[in-house]
Design an enzyme around this catalytic site. Structure first.
Site, PDB file in Angstrom:
ATOM      1  N   GLY A 156       0.839  -1.189   0.000  1.00 28.35           N
ATOM      2  CA  GLY A 156       0.000   0.000   0.000  1.00 28.35           C
ATOM      3  C   GLY A 156       0.877   1.242   0.000  1.00 28.35           C
ATOM      4  N   ARG A 157       0.323   2.356   0.463  1.00 29.44           N
ATOM      5  CA  ARG A 157       1.081   3.610   0.471  1.00 29.44           C
ATOM      6  C   ARG A 157       2.410   3.458   1.220  1.00 29.44           C
ATOM      7  NH1 ARG A 157      -4.132   5.711   1.678  1.00 29.44           N
ATOM      8  NH2 ARG A 157      -4.959   7.175   0.130  1.00 29.44           N
ATOM      9  N   ILE A 158       2.337   2.886   2.415  1.00 25.37           N
ATOM     10  CA  ILE A 158       3.536   2.798   3.250  1.00 25.37           C
ATOM     11  C   ILE A 158       4.526   1.802   2.663  1.00 25.37           C
ATOM     12  CG2 ILE A 158       4.405   2.131   5.526  1.00 25.37           C
ATOM     13  CD1 ILE A 158       1.752   3.259   6.673  1.00 25.37           C
ATOM     14  N   ARG A 179      -1.862  -8.844  -1.824  1.00 22.10           N
ATOM     15  CA  ARG A 179      -3.054  -9.614  -2.185  1.00 22.10           C
ATOM     16  C   ARG A 179      -3.523  -9.342  -3.601  1.00 22.10           C
ATOM     17  NH1 ARG A 179      -7.040  -8.251   2.702  1.00 22.10           N
ATOM     18  NH2 ARG A 179      -6.169  -6.192   2.244  1.00 22.10           N
ATOM     19  N   ALA A 236       3.852  -2.499  11.111  1.00 20.85           N
ATOM     20  CA  ALA A 236       2.415  -2.622  10.860  1.00 20.85           C
ATOM     21  C   ALA A 236       1.649  -2.559  12.181  1.00 20.85           C
ATOM     22  CB  ALA A 236       2.143  -3.923  10.105  1.00 20.85           C
ATOM     23  N   ARG A 237       1.077  -3.677  12.578  1.00 22.41           N
ATOM     24  CA  ARG A 237       0.460  -3.830  13.877  1.00 22.41           C
ATOM     25  C   ARG A 237       1.141  -5.015  14.545  1.00 22.41           C
ATOM     26  NH1 ARG A 237      -0.911   0.666  13.940  1.00 22.41           N
ATOM     27  NH2 ARG A 237      -3.024   1.544  13.931  1.00 22.41           N
ATOM     28  N   GLU A 266       0.914  -4.738  23.020  1.00 24.63           N
ATOM     29  CA  GLU A 266       1.411  -3.391  23.311  1.00 24.63           C
ATOM     30  C   GLU A 266       0.609  -2.726  24.426  1.00 24.63           C
ATOM     31  OE1 GLU A 266       1.793   0.470  20.412  1.00 24.63           O
ATOM     32  OE2 GLU A 266       2.376  -1.469  19.591  1.00 24.63           O
ATOM     33  N   HIS A 284       6.790   2.443  19.448  1.00 27.97           N
ATOM     34  CA  HIS A 284       5.759   2.846  18.489  1.00 27.97           C
ATOM     35  C   HIS A 284       5.966   4.307  18.039  1.00 27.97           C
ATOM     36  CE1 HIS A 284       1.502   1.601  17.108  1.00 27.97           C
ATOM     37  NE2 HIS A 284       2.001   2.502  16.276  1.00 27.97           N
TER      38      HIS A 284
END
Length: 317
Positions: A156-158, A179, A236-237, A266, A284
């Site tokens: 994606g953008r990142i 994907r 990411a997460r 987290e 983070h």
């Protein structure tokens, strides 16, 4: 006058813009909201500006079936802490702040790539501990980054911003797993499986959205396919990476190192990760630049402004 709740302190410029919208209540705590607070917010306010950790789950919405609040203007591009379908079911729109975070998050990815491969965190700790005895030819040999292969999971953008920095800045070959077909002007080789990416990459960067579909996307099988000299970076997460599997891969030498800005539970960080010198740990910091946080806040404020004016939401998800 509209009543609006802002769930965490935001930069001064953002607060000034928010105060022009209506009756603002600022929650002074920096901790995530508790379920009772979220239920009350939905019942009392016209709009809420929440952020990471404010877990607006299906259960929360189920207990407030007719909310006064019709907008959650999330501060952040990621919104996996909000059950969007449950929100829509009770008439609550959700917006986010895309674009504003792209470059800052990509910069942190490059920070972690360099810190992990070149053992920068370990070296800084050595100096601070007064244990550095001076330069010598085989001191703290790390991995060269220039001209190596970076594997990016999520373009994606990142992900594309990371790829651009790696390719143009360090002459790296870029392989990617995504994907859908990747549309970019960069020379990227899209691979069919995560295992293909793991086998090819000298550094793997995780840049997919969070959520149930990507939870533990990166686990034992992925690490088993990586080179023993390879590093993994997660921007990411936290729960996209299976932390237990990551610890095992690092402890057994299955992979060489890791650079982490996010964590599965987290802010809790496993002691096993903190004890390892081949792991770089950041708190983070992905978007932690004043200009970026201001831009994020102004986007959230613009979403609220549009909502109150009955206009099309700029960043609805």
């Amino acid at each position: 006058m509209a009543r609006i709740l802002i769930t965490r302190p935001l930069p001064e410029r953002v607060m000034e813009a928010a105060y022009a919208l209506g009756d603002i209540e600022l929650r002074e705590s920096t901790a995530p909201m508790k379920p009772g607070e979220m239920r009350a917010a939905l019942a009392i306010f016209d709009a809420v500006l929440p952020t990471l950790g404010d877990m607006f789950s299906a259960e929360v919405f189920a207990e407030v079936p007719h909310p006064r609040a019709k907008l959650l203007a999330n501060f952040g591009v990621g919104y996996n802490h909000i059950d969007v379908e449950a929100a829509r079911a009770v008439g609550v729109a959700v917006t986010n702040t895309p674009g504003a975070v792209t470059d800052a998050t990509a910069d942190i990815a490059l920070t972690l790539i360099l810190m992990s491969c070149r053992r920068a965190g370990e070296g800084e700790r050595l100096v601070r501990a007064g244990k550095w005895t001076g330069w010598h030819p085989i001191q703290m040999l790390g991995q060269h980054v220039t001209a190596k292969t970076v594997g990016i999971i999520g373009m994606g953008r990142i992900g594309q911003a990371v790829a651009r920095r790696c390719h143009h800045g360090f002459g790296m070959e870029v392989v990617a797993f995504n994907r859908s077909p990747i549309e970019t002007d960069l020379p990227v080789r899209q691979v069919a499986t995560l295992a293909d990416l793991a086998a090819a990459a000298d550094v793997a960067v995780v840049a997919v959205p969070g959520g149930p579909e990507t939870r533990h996307l990166i686990g034992a099988e992925f690490f088993a396919a990586m080179k023993p000299s390879a590093h993994i970076v997660n921007i990411a997460r936290g729960d996209v990476v299976d932390e237990v599997a990551l610890v095992a891969a690092l402890q057994t030498g299955q992979i060489a190192g890791a650079g982490l800005d996010v964590y599965e539970f987290e802010p809790k960080v496993p002691q096993a990760l903190m004890r390892m010198d081949n792991v770089t740990l950041l708190p983070h910091l992905g978007t932690a630049a004043l200009e970026v946080r201001e831009a994020m806040g102004m986007m959230a404020v613009d979403n609220i402004r549009a909502h109150l004016a009955g206009e099309t939401l700029p960043n609805v998800v």
